[in-house]
Scaffold this active site. Structure first.
Site, PDB file in Angstrom:
ATOM      1  N   LYS A  94       0.850  -1.199   0.000  1.00 36.85           N
ATOM      2  CA  LYS A  94       0.000   0.000   0.000  1.00 36.85           C
ATOM      3  C   LYS A  94       0.879   1.240   0.000  1.00 36.85           C
ATOM      4  O   LYS A  94       2.012   1.206   0.504  1.00 36.85           O
ATOM      5  CB  LYS A  94      -0.871   0.028   1.268  1.00 36.85           C
ATOM      6  CG  LYS A  94      -2.088   0.922   1.158  1.00 36.85           C
ATOM      7  CD  LYS A  94      -3.231   0.192   0.486  1.00 36.85           C
ATOM      8  CE  LYS A  94      -4.435   1.063   0.261  1.00 36.85           C
ATOM      9  NZ  LYS A  94      -5.549   0.294  -0.331  1.00 36.85           N
TER      10      LYS A  94
HETATM   11  P1  NAD Z   1     -13.062   7.647  -3.548  1.00 43.27           P
HETATM   12  O1  NAD Z   1     -12.059   8.677  -3.179  1.00 43.27           O
HETATM   13  O2  NAD Z   1     -13.396   7.427  -4.972  1.00 43.27           O
HETATM   14  O3  NAD Z   1     -14.456   7.968  -2.805  1.00 43.27           O
HETATM   15  C1  NAD Z   1     -14.578   8.166  -1.429  1.00 43.27           C
HETATM   16  C2  NAD Z   1     -15.984   8.693  -1.158  1.00 43.27           C
HETATM   17  O4  NAD Z   1     -16.207   8.739   0.253  1.00 43.27           O
HETATM   18  C3  NAD Z   1     -16.249  10.101  -1.677  1.00 43.27           C
HETATM   19  O5  NAD Z   1     -17.582  10.166  -2.164  1.00 43.27           O
HETATM   20  C4  NAD Z   1     -16.131  10.966  -0.420  1.00 43.27           C
HETATM   21  O6  NAD Z   1     -16.866  12.177  -0.518  1.00 43.27           O
HETATM   22  C5  NAD Z   1     -16.737  10.013   0.600  1.00 43.27           C
HETATM   23  N1  NAD Z   1     -16.414  10.253   1.992  1.00 43.27           N
HETATM   24  C6  NAD Z   1     -15.202  10.441   2.581  1.00 43.27           C
HETATM   25  N2  NAD Z   1     -15.352  10.568   3.916  1.00 43.27           N
HETATM   26  C7  NAD Z   1     -16.694  10.424   4.169  1.00 43.27           C
HETATM   27  C8  NAD Z   1     -17.489  10.455   5.343  1.00 43.27           C
HETATM   28  N3  NAD Z   1     -16.937  10.632   6.551  1.00 43.27           N
HETATM   29  N4  NAD Z   1     -18.831  10.265   5.226  1.00 43.27           N
HETATM   30  C9  NAD Z   1     -19.416  10.061   4.019  1.00 43.27           C
HETATM   31  N5  NAD Z   1     -18.706  10.043   2.870  1.00 43.27           N
HETATM   32  C10 NAD Z   1     -17.363  10.220   2.956  1.00 43.27           C
HETATM   33  O7  NAD Z   1     -12.556   6.297  -2.852  1.00 43.27           O
HETATM   34  P2  NAD Z   1     -12.906   4.792  -3.267  1.00 43.27           P
HETATM   35  O8  NAD Z   1     -11.866   4.329  -4.210  1.00 43.27           O
HETATM   36  O9  NAD Z   1     -14.341   4.704  -3.587  1.00 43.27           O
HETATM   37  O10 NAD Z   1     -12.622   4.033  -1.895  1.00 43.27           O
HETATM   38  C11 NAD Z   1     -13.593   3.971  -0.844  1.00 43.27           C
HETATM   39  C12 NAD Z   1     -13.206   2.875   0.121  1.00 43.27           C
HETATM   40  O11 NAD Z   1     -13.152   1.623  -0.557  1.00 43.27           O
HETATM   41  C13 NAD Z   1     -11.846   3.039   0.795  1.00 43.27           C
HETATM   42  O12 NAD Z   1     -11.925   2.528   2.096  1.00 43.27           O
HETATM   43  C14 NAD Z   1     -10.941   2.157  -0.039  1.00 43.27           C
HETATM   44  O13 NAD Z   1      -9.798   1.712   0.666  1.00 43.27           O
HETATM   45  C15 NAD Z   1     -11.884   1.012  -0.344  1.00 43.27           C
HETATM   46  N6  NAD Z   1     -11.515   0.227  -1.530  1.00 43.27           N
HETATM   47  C16 NAD Z   1     -11.364   0.812  -2.738  1.00 43.27           C
HETATM   48  C17 NAD Z   1     -11.054   0.036  -3.842  1.00 43.27           C
HETATM   49  C18 NAD Z   1     -10.960   0.609  -5.246  1.00 43.27           C
HETATM   50  O14 NAD Z   1     -10.845  -0.180  -6.202  1.00 43.27           O
HETATM   51  N7  NAD Z   1     -11.036   1.906  -5.435  1.00 43.27           N
HETATM   52  C19 NAD Z   1     -10.860  -1.346  -3.693  1.00 43.27           C
HETATM   53  C20 NAD Z   1     -11.043  -1.920  -2.441  1.00 43.27           C
HETATM   54  C21 NAD Z   1     -11.376  -1.114  -1.357  1.00 43.27           C
END
Ligand code: NAD
Length: 398
Positions: A94
């Site tokens: 990571k």
């Molecule tokens: P992203 O940056 O695209 O989106 C994050 C979203 O969360 C945004 O809409 C933001 O406004 C919102 N947000 C942040 N803090 C918040 C809060 N306190 N309350 C409500 N909304 C809030 O990120 P992502 O890629 O969608 O990742 C989201 C989660 O999924 C993370 O934990 C990440 O580690 C996990 N994840 C992502 C992937 C991937 O392929 N992108 C894969 C596995 C896990």
């Protein structure tokens, strides 16, 4: 600690536990970069290669102002278990960069990504670490990494026209929706009568909502960093997604529903709650107020260990992150394989691979949960640790 919890249930060789308690290697970087004429970015970044017995370290790049070394390490460790659970030949890694991406222009962000590539060039060029998008980074950033390394295998989550995989962008949400569907079938919940609240409307949250809506689930609440919206009759997710991600309108302006306080979403009276934003959002402060019987972890580590004890006491059913959100890394593997072979993969094939791999991991977890009479997180951890330890044995590490 997860290792101790599992070692009470199955035999885990002490040498393996010693190895798995600590990362193989981690780097703490100080970034000092003039991103534009009048802006100097000075911040910290962390890269962790937690364990590579099963393959190169795989894990996303997170841009978030509160990133720490400890958080990066925990996320890298999670990748070890996730890749093992779904049986793809990667280890866990990571990167965390302590910066708010919203404070950067696109050009400034690109400059920062290029600097990061410069600092970890060796690992990227050797294929020892293969990044992908995570919170705060996206396909364009991955295209920048490819542009710097000139190597399609060095990064996944690229845009399809830049050697990426059709369907990779949606894959994490696709897998979350697939595991939610399987869980609903297991507990006899009919999609049309099942209400869902999703925290976070970024990549994972919005695609999860999209596919659940397609399957007929009633997604009645959504939130992002600024606000939350609620409609007991169900929100029109495809329209919201179009307004939000394509036209860039904030949720509040795009909704057809009632506005509620952002964190109220977690405590709504819904059947399924899907945290899909940051980690550590369900804590001892709100665990008692959670009403959803089922929690599907789309985000990584959304529930603190202490909060989980409260939820278990209250008989909530939790589908763990390493199963629910593994669709993204599964598609990343297909993208990486495609880069090596030069083959082309249609979007539907990506969806099928994600659906099938998640289904098979889901069934394994259900069986282990019955066999050992443990919750789904522990069952998933048992499967993952067995895989990792067996590989250590195969490689003569133990
Ligand atoms: P992203 O940056 O695209 O989106 C994050 C979203 O969360 C945004 O809409 C933001 O406004 C919102 N947000 C942040 N803090 C918040 C809060 N306190 N309350 C409500 N909304 C809030 O990120 P992502 O890629 O969608 O990742 C989201 C989660 O999924 C993370 O934990 C990440 O580690 C996990 N994840 C992502 C992937 C991937 O392929 N992108 C894969 C596995 C896990």
């Amino acid at each position: 600690m997860m290792l101790d919890r599992v070692a009470k249930i199955i035999d885990v060789p002490p040498h393996a536990i010693n190895l798995l308690r600590h990362p193989e290697r981690e780097v703490s970087l100080t970034i000092n970069l003039r991103v534009s004429e009048d802006k100097l970015v000075q911040t910290n970044a962390y890269v962790c290669f937690y364990n590579t017995v099963r393959g190169p370290a795989k894990g996303g790049i997170r841009f978030h102002p509160e990133v720490t070394l400890l958080e990066t390490r925990k996320l890298a460790e999670l990748m070890v278990w996730k890749t093992a659970l779904v049986g793809i030949p990667f280890g866990g890694g990571k990167t965390g960069v302590a910066i708010d991406p919203h404070q950067l222009t696109r050009a400034e962000k690109t400059a920062l990504i290029k600097e990061l590539v410069h600092l970890i060039r060796h690992e990227l060029m050797l294929g020892d670490y293969i990044p992908a998008p995570d919170m705060g980074t996206d396909a364009r950033d991955m295209a920048t990494i490819f542009g710097e390394t000139h190597n399609l295998e060095s990064v996944t989550g690229k845009p399809p026209r830049v050697g990426g995989l059709p369907g990779r962008e949606e894959a994490t949400g696709r897998g979350v929706a697939q595991s939610t569907k399987l869980l609903s079938q297991k507990y006899d919940l009919k999609p049309q009568k099942t209400t869902v609240a999703i925290q976070g409307f970024g990549n994972v949250g919005s695609w999860t909502g999209y596919f659940l809506h397609q399957q007929g689930f009633k997604v009645i609440a959504l939130s992002d960093i600024g606000t939350a919206i609620y409609n007991p009759d169900g929100l029109n997710i495809p329209a919201l997604k179009e307004n939000y991600s394509v036209r860039g309108q904030p949720l509040s302006e795009a909704h057809r529903g009632q506005k509620i306080a952002r964190d109220e979403l977690l405590e709504l009276n819904v059947d399924i709650l899907i945290p899909a934003a940051a980690g550590g959002v369900i804590t001892t402060h709100n665990a008692n107020k959670i009403k959803a019987k089922y929690i599907v972890e789309a985000a990584n580590n959304p529930i603190t260990e202490e909060a989980e004890l409260i939820l278990k006491d209250k008989q909530h059913i939790i589908l763990p992150d390493i199963l629910a959100n593994a669709g993204g890394v599964v598609a990343s593997y297909v993208e990486w394989r495609k880069a090596r072979s030069g083959s082309l993969t249609p979007r539907e094939e990506t969806y099928n691979v994600v659906d099938n791999v998640i289904e098979s991991a889901f069934n394994n977890v259900m069986n282990l949960s019955d066999e050992f009479n443990v919750d789904y997180r522990t069952a998933a951890d048992i499967q993952a640790i067995r895989e990792v330890v067996s590989t250590m044995e195969d490689r003569g590490w133990l």
